[in-house]
Design a protein around this motif. Structure first.
Motif, PDB file in Angstrom:
ATOM      1  N   GLY A   1      59.918  40.745 -12.599  1.00 42.34           N
ATOM      2  CA  GLY A   1      58.679  41.618 -12.204  1.00 42.34           C
ATOM      3  C   GLY A   1      58.176  41.245 -10.969  1.00 42.34           C
ATOM      4  O   GLY A   1      57.040  41.511 -10.748  1.00 42.34           O
ATOM      5  N   THR A   2      58.789  40.611 -10.287  1.00 47.96           N
ATOM      6  CA  THR A   2      58.304  39.998  -8.990  1.00 47.96           C
ATOM      7  C   THR A   2      59.301  40.504  -7.802  1.00 47.96           C
ATOM      8  O   THR A   2      60.676  40.187  -7.818  1.00 47.96           O
ATOM      9  N   ARG A   3      58.616  41.157  -6.941  1.00 46.06           N
ATOM     10  CA  ARG A   3      59.435  41.543  -5.549  1.00 46.06           C
ATOM     11  C   ARG A   3      59.325  40.626  -4.613  1.00 46.06           C
ATOM     12  O   ARG A   3      58.272  40.072  -4.229  1.00 46.06           O
ATOM     13  N   ALA A   4      60.345  40.270  -3.783  1.00 44.87           N
ATOM     14  CA  ALA A   4      60.319  39.520  -2.608  1.00 44.87           C
ATOM     15  C   ALA A   4      60.058  40.566  -1.591  1.00 44.87           C
ATOM     16  O   ALA A   4      60.237  41.549  -1.456  1.00 44.87           O
TER      17      ALA A   4
ATOM     18  N   ASP B   1      61.290  33.919   5.531  1.00 47.33           N
ATOM     19  CA  ASP B   1      61.234  33.051   6.702  1.00 47.33           C
ATOM     20  C   ASP B   1      62.248  32.190   7.093  1.00 47.33           C
ATOM     21  O   ASP B   1      62.481  31.319   6.097  1.00 47.33           O
ATOM     22  N   THR B   2      63.149  32.626   7.641  1.00 45.83           N
ATOM     23  CA  THR B   2      64.459  31.866   7.661  1.00 45.83           C
ATOM     24  C   THR B   2      64.350  30.455   8.506  1.00 45.83           C
ATOM     25  O   THR B   2      65.089  29.575   8.238  1.00 45.83           O
ATOM     26  N   ALA B   3      63.259  30.592   9.667  1.00 46.95           N
ATOM     27  CA  ALA B   3      63.182  29.376  10.157  1.00 46.95           C
ATOM     28  C   ALA B   3      62.349  28.282   9.166  1.00 46.95           C
ATOM     29  O   ALA B   3      62.693  27.071   8.826  1.00 46.95           O
ATOM     30  N   GLY B   4      61.193  28.797   8.432  1.00 45.20           N
ATOM     31  CA  GLY B   4      60.673  27.935   7.620  1.00 45.20           C
ATOM     32  C   GLY B   4      61.228  27.674   6.348  1.00 45.20           C
ATOM     33  O   GLY B   4      60.763  26.921   5.447  1.00 45.20           O
ATOM     34  N   ARG B   5      62.422  28.212   5.963  1.00 42.65           N
ATOM     35  CA  ARG B   5      63.104  28.328   4.898  1.00 42.65           C
ATOM     36  C   ARG B   5      62.019  28.743   3.539  1.00 42.65           C
ATOM     37  O   ARG B   5      61.922  27.998   2.739  1.00 42.65           O
ATOM     38  N   THR B   6      61.456  29.755   3.676  1.00 42.88           N
ATOM     39  CA  THR B   6      60.756  30.272   2.592  1.00 42.88           C
ATOM     40  C   THR B   6      61.069  31.793   1.831  1.00 42.88           C
ATOM     41  O   THR B   6      61.430  32.553   3.007  1.00 42.88           O
ATOM     42  N   VAL B   7      60.616  32.101   0.754  1.00 47.58           N
ATOM     43  CA  VAL B   7      60.788  33.417   0.345  1.00 47.58           C
ATOM     44  C   VAL B   7      59.402  33.755  -0.120  1.00 47.58           C
ATOM     45  O   VAL B   7      58.904  32.902  -1.222  1.00 47.58           O
ATOM     46  N   THR B   8      58.945  34.870   0.409  1.00 51.20           N
ATOM     47  CA  THR B   8      57.656  35.033  -0.297  1.00 51.20           C
ATOM     48  C   THR B   8      57.658  36.216  -1.402  1.00 51.20           C
ATOM     49  O   THR B   8      58.463  37.128  -1.260  1.00 51.20           O
ATOM     50  N   VAL B   9      57.097  35.940  -2.398  1.00 47.98           N
ATOM     51  CA  VAL B   9      57.173  36.916  -3.647  1.00 47.98           C
ATOM     52  C   VAL B   9      55.839  37.321  -4.159  1.00 47.98           C
ATOM     53  O   VAL B   9      54.867  36.759  -3.700  1.00 47.98           O
ATOM     54  N   ASP B  10      55.726  38.538  -4.715  1.00 47.34           N
ATOM     55  CA  ASP B  10      54.534  39.125  -5.181  1.00 47.34           C
ATOM     56  C   ASP B  10      54.776  39.669  -6.734  1.00 47.34           C
ATOM     57  O   ASP B  10      55.823  40.622  -6.671  1.00 47.34           O
ATOM     58  N   ASP B  11      54.174  39.306  -7.605  1.00 50.49           N
ATOM     59  CA  ASP B  11      54.448  39.929  -8.882  1.00 50.49           C
ATOM     60  C   ASP B  11      53.305  40.857  -9.338  1.00 50.49           C
ATOM     61  O   ASP B  11      53.127  41.322 -10.438  1.00 50.49           O
TER      62      ASP B  11
ATOM     63  N   TRP C   1      62.281  44.251   2.828  1.00 46.78           N
ATOM     64  CA  TRP C   1      61.480  42.933   2.996  1.00 46.78           C
ATOM     65  C   TRP C   1      62.144  41.747   4.048  1.00 46.78           C
ATOM     66  O   TRP C   1      61.621  40.826   4.161  1.00 46.78           O
ATOM     67  N   LEU C   2      63.137  42.225   4.638  1.00 52.35           N
ATOM     68  CA  LEU C   2      63.853  41.145   5.477  1.00 52.35           C
ATOM     69  C   LEU C   2      63.523  41.705   7.085  1.00 52.35           C
ATOM     70  O   LEU C   2      64.000  41.021   7.823  1.00 52.35           O
ATOM     71  N   THR C   3      62.759  42.809   7.302  1.00 52.91           N
ATOM     72  CA  THR C   3      62.209  42.789   8.485  1.00 52.91           C
ATOM     73  C   THR C   3      61.648  41.741   9.048  1.00 52.91           C
ATOM     74  O   THR C   3      60.775  41.172   8.461  1.00 52.91           O
TER      75      THR C   3
END
Lengths: 430, 114
Positions: free
Chosen positions: A81-84, A88-98, A253-255
């Motif tokens: 129930g959580t959307r990515a 951030d490919t440089a900072g190596r993070t995925v932001t998610v929103d539930d 989400w990858l833009t």
């Protein structure tokens, strides 16, 4: 790599998670899924699921792709129930929103498996208009189909449209399919087979209107669809509309991530993107220039992509010929391979005018694809041949060569062309 | 025991599907490497007939999604199938093949959780 995040919790995402553990990855495994449901199988949603009066024999529990025991063995951290929303490919993070909280997950490796979302028609949303992709979509559609006797218009004659129309016809509902192209399924089957299959709807009481687009959905000011207006001016009364006009790969989400996006995440034949430790699989992945939307590709690609992810470079390529099937109007259609525009199509078994048949696509003396309508057993034999015979390999020893396309020719034992496509030697009756 | 077919009608590598009655699931009878096997015909994953599958050694591959089942036990050895199919007793005597359908046990849905 200490953490790998799989973004997408459907078939491809789950297979990626399985592959990671199978390859010995014992680090932190994070799985992010936009839907609230645990991974489930979608193919029945347009078929048996729709035709059963709710609740039917096929419910969510029957569609599950993994049981509790396997889930425990995966030892994954699930974010459902959580959307990515960003990578951030440089900072190596995925932001998610539930829906309540936005969080940033640190990760070393990423498997992109966000799939695709149905295309919709322009204009405000209307009640009675459905798409069919997820369990929730199918559940809502099934509820509506079993409420009275709605007049159904299916927009789009592709596989989803055809299967949905077929299910509606099986329920005894009046159904019209609108297809913008002169024939449905030409891109998937090629023109010859598409022409043969175009007879199916009429034989099951479904009206098929080809060569006309949709101008607008009409609601008569009620907020609920009343009619479909076609581009040629015709008006089709409709209580329920199913929009099956294809999907868009879920790459929004990858833009800005630095990944190359072009009708999907651009990657090589091994699912490897140009960004280190980021791979893509399933419907969202454009592998070596081709994006497939097939169940089998989504199930098979992850093993290859995960090997490459863990190796840090492309050490394996997924080159199995594509395969898909469709159940419509009581007929099981199966196709394996890559049919091309100029291929000759030859019926090698059965009669299209009288039940099931088996056909092959041929080019330059090679079989490029095999197709069956209600011929699973011989189809399987040819499909295996297509997958196992390397390009240019000789056929079975001692087999006499027959000219390609020769009447009654039973063998295609030699690939005459160095054209790079796979060469199979179907042997009807072998 | 229920008659399936004559011995010569089930050659090596072949399969026969039999329907018994409306309430009994169809059974597939296979001959592979000289031995006979009988399994529920319907793949435990999705609607496909195992009698139309690919038989090799003591395995049959489902014609739809390539799930592999052990002909001896009915247990799947790879995805997408996770649940076994039932096996049935099969005999061959006096030129005829017979099966004895297994009693239908109560099906327990192991993965029924939300």
């Amino acid at each position: 790599m200490r953490t790998v995040t799989v973004v997408g919790a459907s078939l491809a995402g789950l297979h990626a998670a399985r592959a990671l553990r199978a390859e010995g990855f014992d680090g932190r495994l994070v799985i992010v899924g936009a839907e609230r449901h645990r991974p489930y199988d979608r193919p029945p949603l347009s078929k048996s699921f729709l035709t059963q009066r709710p609740p039917g024999d096929v419910e969510l529990a029957d569609l599950r792709l993994c049981d509790r025991e396997e889930e425990d063995a995966l030892a994954a951290e699930w974010h459902l129930g959580t959307r990515a929303t960003a990578l951030d490919t440089a900072g190596r993070t995925v932001t998610v929103d539930d829906g309540r909280t936005v969080r940033t997950l640190r990760t070393d490796g990423v498997v992109i498996a966000t799939g695709a979302a149905p295309r919709t028609l322009p204009g405000p949303p209307l009640a009675g208009v459905h798409v069919l992709r997820t369990y929730d979509d199918a559940h809502a559609l099934r509820t509506a189909l079993h409420d009275g006797t709605p007049r159904v218009v299916v927009i789009g004659g592709g596989f989803i449209g055809a299967e949905a129309a077929s299910s509606c016809a099986a329920l005894g509902l009046p159904v019209t399919v609108v297809e913008a192209a002169p024939l449905p399924l030409v891109p998937q089957l090629g023109p010859d087979l598409a022409r043969i299959c175009a007879d199916l709807p009429a034989r099951h009481g479904v009206r098929l209107l080809c060569g006309t687009g949709v101008a607008a959905l009409r609601d008569g000011g009620t907020g609920r669809v009343r009619a479909v207006e076609l581009a040629d001016g015709r008006l089709l009364d409709a209580d329920l509309v199913i929009v099956g006009i294809g999907v868009r790969p879920a790459t929004g989400w990858l833009t800005g991530s630095g990944l190359r996006l072009d009708d999907g995440v651009v990657c090589d034949a091994g699912g490897v993107t140009a960004v280190p430790r980021v791979v893509a699989v399933g419907d969202v992945a454009r592998c070596a220039g081709v994006r497939t939307e097939h169940w089998t590709s989504a199930a098979e690609q992850p093993a290859t992509a995960v090997r490459n992810l863990l190796a840090g470079r492309t050490v394996a390529r997924h080159e199995t010929p594509p395969y898909f099937w469709s159940d419509q109007y009581g007929v099981r259609l199966q196709l394996a391979g890559r049919p091309g525009p100029g291929d000759a199509v030859r019926i090698v078994e059965g009669d299209p005018g009288d039940g099931g048949f088996l056909a092959v696509h041929e080019r330059d003396g090679c079989t490029t694809a095999v197709f069956a309508a209600d011929r699973p057993r011989p189809f399987m034999r040819l499909r295996r041949r297509l997958a196992t015979d390397p390009p240019g390999s000789p056929g079975p020893s001692g087999t006499p060569a027959a000219p390609a396309g020769a009447p009654g020719a039973a063998f295609w034992p030699y690939c005459s062309a160095a054209s790079g496509h796979r060469c199979a030697a179907p042997t009807p009756g072998a | 025991m229920i008659p399936v077919c004559r011995t010569e009608d089930l050659p090596e590598g072949g399969a026969v599907r039999i329907e018994i009655d409306a309430t009994t699931p169809a059974i597939a009878v296979f001959r592979s490497e000289g031995a006979l096997y009988a399994l529920d015909d319907r793949c435990s994953h999705q609607d496909a007939s195992l009698s139309e599958g690919w038989v090799e050694g003591c395995q049959v591959e489902c014609p739809l999604h390539a799930a592999l089942f052990d002909l001896r036990t009915g247990v799947p050895s790879c995805l997408p199938a996770r649940r076994p199919v039932r096996t049935h007793e099969v005999t061959e005597a006096d030129g005829m093949i017979h099966v004895r359908p297994a009693a239908r046990e109560n099906t327990v849905r192991e993965d029924a959780y939300a």
